[in-house]
Design a protein around this motif. Structure first.
Motif, PDB file in Angstrom:
ATOM      1  N   GLY A 320       0.806  -1.218   0.000  1.00 43.55           N
ATOM      2  CA  GLY A 320       0.000   0.000   0.000  1.00 43.55           C
ATOM      3  C   GLY A 320       0.833   1.260   0.000  1.00 43.55           C
ATOM      4  N   THR A 321       2.104   1.153  -0.409  1.00 43.03           N
ATOM      5  CA  THR A 321       2.975   2.327  -0.460  1.00 43.03           C
ATOM      6  C   THR A 321       4.063   2.124  -1.509  1.00 43.03           C
ATOM      7  OG1 THR A 321       4.593   3.663   0.775  1.00 43.03           O
ATOM      8  CG2 THR A 321       4.330   1.378   1.456  1.00 43.03           C
ATOM      9  N   ASP A 322       4.450   3.210  -2.162  1.00 44.08           N
ATOM     10  CA  ASP A 322       5.533   3.155  -3.146  1.00 44.08           C
ATOM     11  C   ASP A 322       6.913   3.123  -2.499  1.00 44.08           C
ATOM     12  OD1 ASP A 322       3.824   3.214  -5.324  1.00 44.08           O
ATOM     13  OD2 ASP A 322       3.784   5.401  -5.417  1.00 44.08           O
ATOM     14  N   ASP A 323       6.986   3.348  -1.182  1.00 46.31           N
ATOM     15  CA  ASP A 323       8.285   3.451  -0.523  1.00 46.31           C
ATOM     16  C   ASP A 323       9.095   2.159  -0.572  1.00 46.31           C
ATOM     17  OD1 ASP A 323       7.798   6.065   0.086  1.00 46.31           O
ATOM     18  OD2 ASP A 323       7.098   5.680   2.122  1.00 46.31           O
ATOM     19  N   VAL A 324       8.430   1.018  -0.796  1.00 44.89           N
ATOM     20  CA  VAL A 324       9.175  -0.243  -0.876  1.00 44.89           C
ATOM     21  C   VAL A 324      10.110  -0.252  -2.085  1.00 44.89           C
ATOM     22  CG1 VAL A 324       7.509  -1.668   0.342  1.00 44.89           C
ATOM     23  CG2 VAL A 324       7.242  -1.295  -2.105  1.00 44.89           C
ATOM     24  N   ALA A 325       9.866   0.623  -3.048  1.00 50.94           N
ATOM     25  CA  ALA A 325      10.717   0.683  -4.238  1.00 50.94           C
ATOM     26  C   ALA A 325      12.136   1.121  -3.895  1.00 50.94           C
ATOM     27  CB  ALA A 325      10.125   1.628  -5.276  1.00 50.94           C
ATOM     28  N   SER A 326      12.306   1.792  -2.748  1.00 50.43           N
ATOM     29  CA  SER A 326      13.651   2.238  -2.355  1.00 50.43           C
ATOM     30  C   SER A 326      14.575   1.058  -2.105  1.00 50.43           C
ATOM     31  CB  SER A 326      13.557   3.109  -1.099  1.00 50.43           C
ATOM     32  OG  SER A 326      12.780   4.257  -1.337  1.00 50.43           O
ATOM     33  N   ALA A 327      14.066   0.037  -1.420  1.00 48.19           N
ATOM     34  CA  ALA A 327      14.877  -1.154  -1.153  1.00 48.19           C
ATOM     35  C   ALA A 327      15.172  -1.892  -2.451  1.00 48.19           C
ATOM     36  CB  ALA A 327      14.157  -2.076  -0.171  1.00 48.19           C
ATOM     37  N   TYR A 328      14.202  -1.931  -3.343  1.00 50.05           N
ATOM     38  CA  TYR A 328      14.401  -2.555  -4.658  1.00 50.05           C
ATOM     39  C   TYR A 328      15.511  -1.834  -5.423  1.00 50.05           C
ATOM     40  CZ  TYR A 328      13.391  -3.517  -9.607  1.00 50.05           C
ATOM     41  OH  TYR A 328      13.488  -3.844 -10.936  1.00 50.05           O
ATOM     42  N   ALA A 329      15.439  -0.500  -5.448  1.00 51.16           N
ATOM     43  CA  ALA A 329      16.422   0.296  -6.195  1.00 51.16           C
ATOM     44  C   ALA A 329      17.826   0.143  -5.624  1.00 51.16           C
ATOM     45  CB  ALA A 329      16.015   1.765  -6.195  1.00 51.16           C
ATOM     46  N   ALA A 330      17.921  -0.048  -4.303  1.00 54.47           N
ATOM     47  CA  ALA A 330      19.234  -0.190  -3.686  1.00 54.47           C
ATOM     48  C   ALA A 330      19.863  -1.546  -3.969  1.00 54.47           C
ATOM     49  CB  ALA A 330      19.118   0.016  -2.172  1.00 54.47           C
ATOM     50  N   THR A 331      19.024  -2.577  -4.114  1.00 55.30           N
ATOM     51  CA  THR A 331      19.526  -3.940  -4.283  1.00 55.30           C
ATOM     52  C   THR A 331      19.708  -4.325  -5.744  1.00 55.30           C
ATOM     53  OG1 THR A 331      18.221  -4.467  -2.323  1.00 55.30           O
ATOM     54  CG2 THR A 331      19.181  -6.321  -3.507  1.00 55.30           C
ATOM     55  N   TYR A 332      18.830  -3.841  -6.602  1.00 50.17           N
ATOM     56  CA  TYR A 332      18.785  -4.258  -7.998  1.00 50.17           C
ATOM     57  C   TYR A 332      20.108  -4.076  -8.761  1.00 50.17           C
ATOM     58  CZ  TYR A 332      17.234  -4.413 -12.888  1.00 50.17           C
ATOM     59  OH  TYR A 332      17.115  -4.702 -14.224  1.00 50.17           O
ATOM     60  N   PRO A 333      20.757  -2.905  -8.695  1.00 52.08           N
ATOM     61  CA  PRO A 333      21.978  -2.728  -9.507  1.00 52.08           C
ATOM     62  C   PRO A 333      23.079  -3.725  -9.184  1.00 52.08           C
ATOM     63  CG  PRO A 333      21.163  -0.603  -8.759  1.00 52.08           C
ATOM     64  CD  PRO A 333      20.400  -1.641  -8.009  1.00 52.08           C
ATOM     65  N   MET A 334      23.305  -3.983  -7.882  1.00 54.37           N
ATOM     66  CA  MET A 334      24.358  -4.928  -7.519  1.00 54.37           C
ATOM     67  C   MET A 334      24.002  -6.338  -7.956  1.00 54.37           C
ATOM     68  SD  MET A 334      27.276  -5.617  -6.415  1.00 54.37           S
ATOM     69  CE  MET A 334      27.766  -3.988  -5.869  1.00 54.37           C
ATOM     70  N   ALA A 335      22.719  -6.698  -7.843  1.00 57.25           N
ATOM     71  CA  ALA A 335      22.283  -8.012  -8.311  1.00 57.25           C
ATOM     72  C   ALA A 335      22.479  -8.130  -9.819  1.00 57.25           C
ATOM     73  CB  ALA A 335      20.814  -8.244  -7.941  1.00 57.25           C
ATOM     74  N   LEU A 336      22.201  -7.042 -10.522  1.00 54.40           N
ATOM     75  CA  LEU A 336      22.338  -7.040 -11.981  1.00 54.40           C
ATOM     76  C   LEU A 336      23.792  -7.232 -12.401  1.00 54.40           C
ATOM     77  CD1 LEU A 336      20.279  -6.602 -14.297  1.00 54.40           C
ATOM     78  CD2 LEU A 336      21.069  -4.236 -14.407  1.00 54.40           C
ATOM     79  N   VAL A 337      24.691  -6.478 -11.771  1.00 45.45           N
ATOM     80  CA  VAL A 337      26.112  -6.627 -12.075  1.00 45.45           C
ATOM     81  C   VAL A 337      26.588  -8.037 -11.719  1.00 45.45           C
ATOM     82  CG1 VAL A 337      28.433  -5.843 -11.461  1.00 45.45           C
ATOM     83  CG2 VAL A 337      26.615  -4.170 -11.797  1.00 45.45           C
ATOM     84  N   SER A 338      26.131  -8.556 -10.574  1.00 49.54           N
ATOM     85  CA  SER A 338      26.563  -9.880 -10.113  1.00 49.54           C
ATOM     86  C   SER A 338      26.124 -10.986 -11.064  1.00 49.54           C
ATOM     87  CB  SER A 338      26.004 -10.159  -8.709  1.00 49.54           C
ATOM     88  OG  SER A 338      26.482  -9.223  -7.778  1.00 49.54           O
ATOM     89  N   ILE A 339      24.877 -10.924 -11.554  1.00 57.75           N
ATOM     90  CA  ILE A 339      24.386 -11.998 -12.426  1.00 57.75           C
ATOM     91  C   ILE A 339      25.085 -11.966 -13.781  1.00 57.75           C
ATOM     92  CG2 ILE A 339      22.434 -10.683 -13.337  1.00 57.75           C
ATOM     93  CD1 ILE A 339      22.623 -14.474 -12.677  1.00 57.75           C
ATOM     94  N   VAL A 340      25.450 -10.776 -14.246  1.00 56.65           N
ATOM     95  CA  VAL A 340      26.203 -10.675 -15.508  1.00 56.65           C
ATOM     96  C   VAL A 340      27.564 -11.339 -15.363  1.00 56.65           C
ATOM     97  CG1 VAL A 340      27.409  -9.063 -17.035  1.00 56.65           C
ATOM     98  CG2 VAL A 340      25.033  -8.625 -16.401  1.00 56.65           C
TER      99      VAL A 340
END
Length: 350
Positions: A320-340
């Motif tokens: 019920g809030t957009d604020d959860v996107a902050s945790a997604y944004a913080a984690t996503y780039p490192m996960a993306l680099v790691s999987i590559v």
């Protein structure tokens, strides 16, 4: 016939690579402004979690390789299943780039295609069901929600823009990334004649565009591109990449299924279920018990670590809030680099 097939593969490869560069570069520019800040600030939480989730998936993929053996595609099939289980196009692209035969490419594509559907559905179900199983009080959890990101107004000053749509800095960053990706590092005593590691098109362009997106300018020259431009390039690049990869690999899929039979689909699906589910479970408990993250921060970082944008949309509805996107944004780039990086290592070394 042979010459026409060769020509077809040649042009298909061009379309695929153009799409790959557009897609990965746009992702780098979008994530760049917050990537290094979050890398420094949240190294013990979101960033660490992103790496752990991918490493658990990588261990599952390596185990899957040895369990099935070369008789069922070996590392190529396993890394394809991993990229599908994590629904990661850059990881899939990196694996394809590291593959050196048509057979390897087709096995990666087959594994990705088999695991992808559950990769999408599994993460969506996880973020929906966990709060229900824990009987979470969502009002209370929203109160605990920590953004984890500090939004800072950037003083952009009076920088010179080469063009209104940001095409010049986009192209410049992509070219620099291609140069970076072409650098090879020998991994054996045979030097450049032996096994070498390189960031390749995917890793080089991604890292360079993260850097460009972070700094935003060189001297008085602006390197920023509008969000609309990045999103257009991302969607258009993804379309071109999937056209090139899908059409080129389609003919091989029938051949491989005919060769191995339906059992390979069952193995790929079961492997995909494990590679989707186990990293989420491990990540969730590490975030809860070790990092002491509140539930919504925890689930937000899980969606980022699994590189699952659809699951983020579901979590926003659940929370019920957009604020959860902050945790997604913080984690996503490192996960993306790691999987590559993981995708290239597994295909190259196993």
């Amino acid at each position: 016939k042979d010459s026409s097939e060769t020509l077809y593969k040649y042009y298909g490869s061009i379309v695929q690579n153009i799409g790959l560069v557009l897609f990965v570069a746009s992702v780098g520019f979008i994530a760049g402004p917050s990537f290094f800040k979050n890398l420094k600030k949240n190294a013990k939480s979101y960033v660490l979690l992103g790496v752990i989730i991918i490493l658990v998936g990588a261990v599952c993929s390596i185990a899957f390789t040895f369990i099935l053996g070369e008789g069922y595609g070996g590392a190529d099939f396993a890394i394809g299943v991993l990229s599908g289980a994590l629904t990661t196009t850059p990881g899939y692209a990196a694996a394809l780039e590291a593959a050196n035969t048509d057979a390897a490419t087709s096995m990666i594509t087959l594994g990705h295609a088999i695991a992808y559907p559950f990769g999408v559905v599994g993460v969506v179900l996880f973020v929906q069901l966990v709060p229900k199983f824990m009987k979470a009080d969502m009002d209370k959890e929203r109160g605990y929600l920590k953004l984890g990101l500090e939004e800072k107004l950037k003083d952009k000053g009076n920088y010179f823009k080469a063009d209104e749509f940001g095409v010049m800095p986009f192209a410049f960053a992509a070219i620099c990334g291609l140069v970076l990706g072409a650098i090879k590092i020998p991994l054996t005593s045979d030097g450049y004649n032996g096994t070498c590691f390189s960031l390749g098109t995917t890793g080089g362009v991604l890292i360079m565009c993260l850097i460009f997106g972070h700094f935003g300018h060189i001297g008085r020259l602006s390197l920023e591109i509008p969000d609309k431009t990045a999103k257009v390039f991302r969607e258009f690049g993804l379309m071109l990449f999937l056209i090139g990869a899908g059409v080129a690999g389609g003919a091989q899929l029938v051949t491989q299924i005919s060769k191995y039979g339906g059992i390979i689909i069952l193995y790929g699906f079961l492997g995909g279920v494990v590679m989707t589910t186990l990293p989420m479970i491990v990540g969730f408990f590490i975030a809860k018990k070790g990092l002491k993250l509140p539930l919504l921060n925890n689930l937000g970082s899980i969606t980022g670590g699994m590189t699952s944008t659809p699951a983020l949309g579901t979590l926003i509805s659940v929370a019920g809030t957009d604020d959860v996107a902050s945790a997604y944004a913080a984690t996503y780039p490192m996960a993306l680099v790691s999987i590559v990086l993981v995708s290239q290592f597994v295909v190259t070394l196993l």
